[in-house]
Design a protein around this motif. Structure first.
Motif, mmCIF file in Angstrom:
data_model
loop_
_atom_site.group_PDB
_atom_site.id
_atom_site.type_symbol
_atom_site.label_atom_id
_atom_site.label_comp_id
_atom_site.label_asym_id
_atom_site.label_seq_id
_atom_site.Cartn_x
_atom_site.Cartn_y
_atom_site.Cartn_z
ATOM 1 N N TYR A 29 0.983 -0.809 0.182
ATOM 2 C CA TYR A 29 0.005 -0.158 0.072
ATOM 3 C C TYR A 29 0.489 1.540 -0.064
ATOM 4 O O TYR A 29 1.632 1.233 1.199
ATOM 5 C CB TYR A 29 -0.617 0.457 1.554
ATOM 6 N N VAL A 32 3.647 0.986 1.918
ATOM 7 C CA VAL A 32 3.520 -0.283 3.041
ATOM 8 C C VAL A 32 3.630 -1.563 2.191
ATOM 9 O O VAL A 32 3.251 -1.890 1.444
ATOM 10 C CB VAL A 32 2.746 0.298 3.787
ATOM 11 N N ALA A 34 3.379 -4.895 2.410
ATOM 12 C CA ALA A 34 2.161 -5.340 3.214
ATOM 13 C C ALA A 34 2.298 -6.677 3.698
ATOM 14 O O ALA A 34 2.380 -7.858 4.648
ATOM 15 C CB ALA A 34 0.343 -5.453 3.118
ATOM 16 N N PRO A 52 1.010 -11.192 14.408
ATOM 17 C CA PRO A 52 0.731 -10.484 15.299
ATOM 18 C C PRO A 52 0.441 -9.114 14.459
ATOM 19 O O PRO A 52 0.384 -9.199 12.917
ATOM 20 C CB PRO A 52 1.825 -9.369 15.989
ATOM 21 N N ASN A 53 -0.991 -7.867 14.605
ATOM 22 C CA ASN A 53 -1.612 -6.900 14.269
ATOM 23 C C ASN A 53 -0.472 -6.619 13.362
ATOM 24 O O ASN A 53 0.640 -6.547 13.953
ATOM 25 C CB ASN A 53 -1.792 -5.510 14.840
ATOM 26 N N GLY A 54 -0.663 -6.338 11.851
ATOM 27 C CA GLY A 54 -0.056 -5.679 11.476
ATOM 28 C C GLY A 54 0.785 -6.544 10.428
ATOM 29 O O GLY A 54 1.831 -6.245 9.527
ATOM 30 N N ALA A 55 1.220 -8.065 10.861
ATOM 31 C CA ALA A 55 1.002 -9.204 10.168
ATOM 32 C C ALA A 55 1.054 -8.819 8.503
ATOM 33 O O ALA A 55 2.019 -9.794 7.471
ATOM 34 C CB ALA A 55 1.657 -10.655 10.736
ATOM 35 N N GLY A 56 0.026 -8.673 8.182
ATOM 36 C CA GLY A 56 -0.614 -8.693 6.541
ATOM 37 C C GLY A 56 -1.554 -10.146 6.497
ATOM 38 O O GLY A 56 -1.584 -10.215 4.947
ATOM 39 N N LYS A 57 -2.062 -10.039 7.879
ATOM 40 C CA LYS A 57 -3.269 -11.763 6.840
ATOM 41 C C LYS A 57 -4.229 -11.113 6.729
ATOM 42 O O LYS A 57 -4.660 -11.683 5.901
ATOM 43 C CB LYS A 57 -3.906 -11.706 8.696
ATOM 44 N N SER A 58 -5.063 -10.199 7.063
ATOM 45 C CA SER A 58 -6.144 -9.430 6.391
ATOM 46 C C SER A 58 -5.246 -9.109 4.748
ATOM 47 O O SER A 58 -6.487 -9.368 3.991
ATOM 48 C CB SER A 58 -7.217 -8.462 6.804
ATOM 49 N N THR A 59 -4.660 -8.662 4.276
ATOM 50 C CA THR A 59 -4.182 -8.197 2.989
ATOM 51 C C THR A 59 -3.960 -9.840 2.316
ATOM 52 O O THR A 59 -4.888 -9.874 1.494
ATOM 53 C CB THR A 59 -3.089 -7.668 2.962
ATOM 54 N N GLU A 97 -12.782 -9.619 8.851
ATOM 55 C CA GLU A 97 -13.040 -9.293 10.269
ATOM 56 C C GLU A 97 -14.190 -7.478 10.999
ATOM 57 O O GLU A 97 -14.655 -8.407 11.892
ATOM 58 C CB GLU A 97 -11.513 -8.592 11.040
ATOM 59 N N ARG A 98 -13.658 -6.940 10.380
ATOM 60 C CA ARG A 98 -14.915 -5.681 10.705
ATOM 61 C C ARG A 98 -15.821 -5.597 9.465
ATOM 62 O O ARG A 98 -15.294 -5.299 8.393
ATOM 63 C CB ARG A 98 -13.909 -3.640 10.527
ATOM 64 N N GLU A 172 -9.953 -12.815 12.163
ATOM 65 C CA GLU A 172 -9.911 -13.606 13.085
ATOM 66 C C GLU A 172 -12.024 -13.630 13.534
ATOM 67 O O GLU A 172 -11.909 -12.750 14.273
ATOM 68 C CB GLU A 172 -9.350 -11.640 13.886
#
Ligand code: ATP
Length: 319
Positions: A29, A32, A34, A52-59, A97-98, A172
């Motif tokens: 991005y 960044v 990701a 952990p948060n920001g690791a790239g899972k959602s991407t 997740e959201r 998540e």
């Protein structure tokens, strides 16, 4: 799309294909990065995507669902690029997740709306079947706005299952669920996996997914840091030096007793506590009680200092 598209049968052209494959995939991005050069594949069964948060899972999940294009590399869903062959989506679903659920809609209306969007032949029946699968059929006509977090998660899952996808992606899914709801969600996912669905779920908590995922992919800073079953990952974590903080009724005596233990590498006495370094945390944790008792010392606190995920991941990555 058929009203009752079903789990891939052996006659299905997709049955012989790998559900999901990433080949040297990166996504950035702006500046960044990701996801950074990830190659892996997902088979039938449950795979955990841990990091952990920001690791790239959602991407990763969004690329698998065709919502994001990789910046480089290829993503294949049943051998097809989801961006070039949107028809592949009849087999795929993502539970994000959201996702704000419309508070004024009933669970049934929400799930039916998705069934209509997907062009299912009998949206009402498909919605009822999905709501029954997640055990929400008895409350299906209640408004989503009054639902608990667990009920909202199950409603999202019902919407995702409405077309009976064979590749199910969940971001998540255990977030905010109490232990009972978590067990229920695990059982549901296990049932889907038993019926042949490939399930990929993300989490930042190993304990959350180790009981349900037969394989775990560990992501850190966009990279695939490790993979294996939970036993392999656990071993990587426990067979490493640990520092344990101990408070007791007699720290000095305990320090000298511990120094003669084969599992202890060193002891530092700090203000009000001992910092004990051990190479065999499991063995140490097993024996510390008896060692203290043998010296007539009461343990007031035994606390691993480096159990945070960051340390675990840092360790995995350094291997
Ligand atoms: N839309 C975006 N624009 C810019 N940066 C983004 C965007 N989405 C994610 N990122 C960044 O990309 C990196 C990976 O984010 P991603 O959401 O994929 O990680 P994650 O492992 O799912 O973490 P989380 O559980 O916190 O969502 C992070 O540094 C994040 O800040």
């Amino acid at each position: 799309m058929s009203g009752s598209s079903s789990v891939a049968s052996s006659a299905s052209p997709i049955a012989s294909q790998i559900p999901l494959a990433f080949d040297h995939v990166s996504h950035w991005y702006g500046d960044v990065v990701a996801v950074n050069d990830v190659t892996c594949s997902i088979e039938a069964g449950i795979t955990g995507l841990l990091g952990p948060n920001g690791a790239g899972k959602s991407t990763m999940l969004q690329m698998a669902a065709g919502l994001l294009a990789p910046s480089s590399g290829t993503v294949r869903v049943y051998g097809e690029s989801p961006l070039e062959r949107p028809s592949i989506f009849r087999h795929v679903a993502l539970v994000p997740e959201r996702e704000a659920l419309p508070a004024m809609l009933s669970a049934r209306a929400f799930v039916e709306a998705r069934a209509v969007l997907l062009g299912l032949r009998d949206p009402k029946l498909a919605a009822l079947r999905a709501l029954t699968t997640v055990e929400m059929d008895t409350v299906a006509d209640r408004k989503v706005g009054g639902f608990s977090k667990g009920m909202r998660q199950r409603t999202k899952l019902a919407a995702a299952l409405v077309h009976e996808p064979t590749l199910l992606l969940l971001d998540e899914p255990f977030n905010g669920l109490d232990p009972r709801q978590r067990m229920h969600m695990m059982r549901l996912l296990e049932d889907r996996a038993r019926e042949g669905t490939a399930v990929l779920l993300s989490s930042h908590i190993l304990e959350e997914i180790e009981g349900v995922a037969s394989r775990i992919l560990v992501m850190l800073s966009g990279r695939l840091a490790a993979s294996g079953d939970h036993r392999t990952l656990r071993r990587m974590m426990t067979d490493r030096p640990h520092t344990v903080r101990i408070r007791s009724t007699n720290d000095r005596t305990l320090a000298s007793v511990l120094l003669s233990s084969p599992t202890v590498m060193g002891v530092d006495i700090e203000a009000g506590a001992l910092m004990v370094r051990t190479v065999d945390y499991t063995g140490f944790a097993h024996h510390i009680g008896a060692v203290a008792q043998g010296a007539s010392i009461t343990l007031l606190e035994v606390q691993p200092t480096d159990e945070s995920l960051e340390h675990v991941f840092a360790y995995l990555v350094a291997r």
